[in-house]
Write a protein that holds these residues in place. Sequence first.
Motif, PDB file in Angstrom:
ATOM      1  N   GLU A 228      -3.162   7.077   3.658  1.00 38.51           N
ATOM      2  CA  GLU A 228      -3.427   6.491   2.473  1.00 38.51           C
ATOM      3  C   GLU A 228      -3.968   7.447   1.692  1.00 38.51           C
ATOM      4  O   GLU A 228      -5.125   8.242   1.815  1.00 38.51           O
ATOM      5  CB  GLU A 228      -4.458   5.448   2.356  1.00 38.51           C
ATOM      6  CG  GLU A 228      -4.055   4.139   3.383  1.00 38.51           C
ATOM      7  CD  GLU A 228      -2.971   3.184   2.468  1.00 38.51           C
ATOM      8  OE1 GLU A 228      -2.866   3.466   1.331  1.00 38.51           O
ATOM      9  OE2 GLU A 228      -2.512   2.438   3.184  1.00 38.51           O
ATOM     10  N   ARG A 232      -3.978   7.392  -7.646  1.00 38.70           N
ATOM     11  CA  ARG A 232      -3.810   6.379  -8.701  1.00 38.70           C
ATOM     12  C   ARG A 232      -2.520   5.691  -8.442  1.00 38.70           C
ATOM     13  O   ARG A 232      -2.267   4.338  -8.638  1.00 38.70           O
ATOM     14  CB  ARG A 232      -3.803   6.675 -10.219  1.00 38.70           C
ATOM     15  CG  ARG A 232      -5.162   7.052 -10.643  1.00 38.70           C
ATOM     16  CD  ARG A 232      -5.440   7.437 -11.935  1.00 38.70           C
ATOM     17  NE  ARG A 232      -4.461   8.521 -12.466  1.00 38.70           N
ATOM     18  CZ  ARG A 232      -4.244   8.679 -13.609  1.00 38.70           C
ATOM     19  NH1 ARG A 232      -4.898   8.111 -14.687  1.00 38.70           N
ATOM     20  NH2 ARG A 232      -3.514  10.148 -14.084  1.00 38.70           N
ATOM     21  N   GLY A 234      -1.446   4.831  -5.425  1.00 33.76           N
ATOM     22  CA  GLY A 234      -1.387   4.256  -4.288  1.00 33.76           C
ATOM     23  C   GLY A 234      -0.596   4.812  -3.150  1.00 33.76           C
ATOM     24  O   GLY A 234       0.012   4.041  -2.379  1.00 33.76           O
ATOM     25  N   ARG A 236       1.356   6.334  -0.158  1.00 33.21           N
ATOM     26  CA  ARG A 236       1.315   6.363   1.333  1.00 33.21           C
ATOM     27  C   ARG A 236       2.152   7.321   1.989  1.00 33.21           C
ATOM     28  O   ARG A 236       3.256   7.264   1.432  1.00 33.21           O
ATOM     29  CB  ARG A 236       1.499   5.017   1.773  1.00 33.21           C
ATOM     30  CG  ARG A 236       0.732   3.799   1.208  1.00 33.21           C
ATOM     31  CD  ARG A 236       1.070   2.418   1.716  1.00 33.21           C
ATOM     32  NE  ARG A 236       0.459   2.056   3.230  1.00 33.21           N
ATOM     33  CZ  ARG A 236       0.722   1.130   3.591  1.00 33.21           C
ATOM     34  NH1 ARG A 236       1.849   0.295   3.235  1.00 33.21           N
ATOM     35  NH2 ARG A 236       0.366   0.817   4.764  1.00 33.21           N
TER      36      ARG A 236
END
Length: 251
Positions: A228, A232, A234, A236
């Motif tokens: 992770e 901002r 998100g 992965r």
Amino acid sequence: MPPALKALLAQLAGLAAAIALARSGALGGLWPLVGAQAVVAATVAAGLRSARWWLPIHLGFLPLAVLAQGAGIHPGWYLGGFVTLVLVYWTSFRTQVPLYLSNAATAAAVAKLLPNGPARMLDIGAGTGTLLRPLAQARPDCRFTGVELAPATWAIGRLLLRGHANVEWQRGDLFAPDWSGYDLVYAFLSPVPMPAVWAKAIAEMRPGSLLVSNSFVVPGQEADAVIEVGDRRGTRLFVYRMRARGGRRSG
């Protein structure tokens, strides 16, 4: 069916529906017919299982074209816009790989995956080099290679990467280089090419090397790690470690 052909068929179906409605008298007026064409085109595209991002394109294509026609814009602007899009996106209609730019937080996360000593890393579909610039500065002991096919983004990357002696900037297809000499191969593409990326990785990458995919998983394969990034977006990162003789099996 190729995505471009699906798009053409959807637009033609919408146009045929609008003409039929106009001739039958069931619907009159420019904007009601334009709206009907857009809705039918989007519906047909959905029925053809086009990618979801095609739907708003179909909904907006003819309405925006009609608005532009009435705005009195010189045709040269349309030509300029078309040429610019071609130079930036190039073969995206065929590869279905849009332009994604990796951010600084992602570069920092990838840097932690590199070996402690000198290493070699390949960025396939490298865009404008947004990932390689901070990595080259942070790890002068490593060698980095970026491959980008679109002429405009490749040219921007070449300009921005001037002075980075440890970066090799290539223009070409992402599948063209031999991946066997790299400790880490990074991909930020789309779901479409990931099976082919995996096939090349297990055929060429040596045991212990890493395939790192930003946002998109390899179908049928469980990642060795999921990182992770904490940005901002998100973001992965899916990390796959190569086994001896491509020792991963499809799940």
